[in-house]
Design a protein around this motif. Structure first.
Motif, PDB file in Angstrom:
ATOM      1  N   ASN A 185      39.919 -13.140 -14.010  1.00 19.74           N
ATOM      2  CA  ASN A 185      38.585 -12.578 -14.216  1.00 19.74           C
ATOM      3  C   ASN A 185      38.411 -11.261 -13.467  1.00 19.74           C
ATOM      4  N   SER A 234      38.304 -26.784 -22.478  1.00 21.38           N
ATOM      5  CA  SER A 234      38.611 -27.765 -21.430  1.00 21.38           C
ATOM      6  C   SER A 234      37.504 -28.814 -21.374  1.00 21.38           C
ATOM      7  N   VAL A 266      43.167 -27.466 -16.883  1.00 22.39           N
ATOM      8  CA  VAL A 266      42.344 -26.360 -16.404  1.00 22.39           C
ATOM      9  C   VAL A 266      43.157 -25.595 -15.366  1.00 22.39           C
ATOM     10  N   ILE A 269      42.145 -18.393 -12.133  1.00 24.07           N
ATOM     11  CA  ILE A 269      40.975 -17.968 -12.907  1.00 24.07           C
ATOM     12  C   ILE A 269      40.310 -16.768 -12.241  1.00 24.07           C
ATOM     13  N   THR A 281      31.634 -12.948 -13.657  1.00 22.81           N
ATOM     14  CA  THR A 281      32.452 -13.519 -14.716  1.00 22.81           C
ATOM     15  C   THR A 281      32.398 -12.657 -15.968  1.00 22.81           C
ATOM     16  N   LYS A 307      41.595 -22.582  -9.574  1.00 21.22           N
ATOM     17  CA  LYS A 307      40.502 -21.627  -9.348  1.00 21.22           C
ATOM     18  C   LYS A 307      41.018 -20.236  -8.994  1.00 21.22           C
ATOM     19  N   GLY A 346      29.766 -21.436 -23.359  1.00 21.42           N
ATOM     20  CA  GLY A 346      30.455 -22.108 -22.252  1.00 21.42           C
ATOM     21  C   GLY A 346      31.673 -22.879 -22.710  1.00 21.42           C
ATOM     22  N   TRP A 398      30.295 -20.932 -14.316  1.00 23.43           N
ATOM     23  CA  TRP A 398      29.098 -20.124 -14.556  1.00 23.43           C
ATOM     24  C   TRP A 398      27.994 -20.934 -15.250  1.00 23.43           C
ATOM     25  N   PHE A 416      35.107 -22.440 -22.051  1.00 24.57           N
ATOM     26  CA  PHE A 416      36.196 -22.677 -21.085  1.00 24.57           C
ATOM     27  C   PHE A 416      37.478 -23.065 -21.813  1.00 24.57           C
ATOM     28  N   ASP A 420      32.670 -28.022 -17.998  1.00 27.19           N
ATOM     29  CA  ASP A 420      31.979 -26.747 -18.190  1.00 27.19           C
ATOM     30  C   ASP A 420      32.536 -25.720 -17.214  1.00 27.19           C
ATOM     31  N   PRO A 421      32.554 -24.456 -17.613  1.00 26.29           N
ATOM     32  CA  PRO A 421      32.955 -23.419 -16.661  1.00 26.29           C
ATOM     33  C   PRO A 421      31.927 -23.333 -15.527  1.00 26.29           C
TER      34      PRO A 421
END
Length: 144
Positions: A15, A74, A5, A11, A54, A8, A69, A80, A71, A77-78
């Protein structure tokens, strides 16, 4: 099949760039999402209570607005997904249209039926599901 993943901040930056392009170009973006149906979801952070923005691919199936969801397959869960589970009221931008929604996570049977229809139209989501042991959740966004 553990998938790495991204951190953060990576990401968030990715986004933020997509959302900026989306808002600048009336809901259109280029690059890898050039022909994708994208929306911008603003949900309330489950822990922070702050707005979380998002960009997401969406599908319209039988009049329902559905988000996935995935992601990218991965094993988690994302963020969101956690946010909508805690606070299902959200704001959506689709093209130049904006509206409030109530998110509903689809129960297993409904999720499975719609997921098969989504993967028929966009096989990449089947690849994402194959990469993880978790069941990729689907949410319906209903106008509030």
């Amino acid at each position: 099949m553990t998938q790495q993943v991204p951190d953060k901040e990576t990401i968030k930056g990715f986004n933020r760039d997509i959302v900026d392009e989306f808002r600048t170009n009336d809901g259109k973006v280029g690059g890898q999402f050039a022909n994708a149906d994208l929306l911008v979801l603003t949900a309330t952070g489950a822990k922070s209570g702050q707005p979380r923005v998002t960009p997401l691919a969406y599908f319209r199936i039988d009049g329902k607005l559905i988000i996935i969801g995935s992601f990218a397959g991965s094993d988690v869960d994302p963020a969101w997904v956690h946010n909508l589970r805690a606070n299902p009221q959200a704001h959506v931008e689709v093209g130049t249209d904006e509206f409030e929604v109530a998110a509903r996570e689809l129960p297993s049977a409904e999720r499975d039926e719609l997921f098969s229809r989504i993967t028929a139209a966009a096989p990449g989501f089947a690849d994402y599901q194959a990469r993880t042991n978790r069941v990729i959740p689907l949410f319906e966004l209903r106008r509030a």
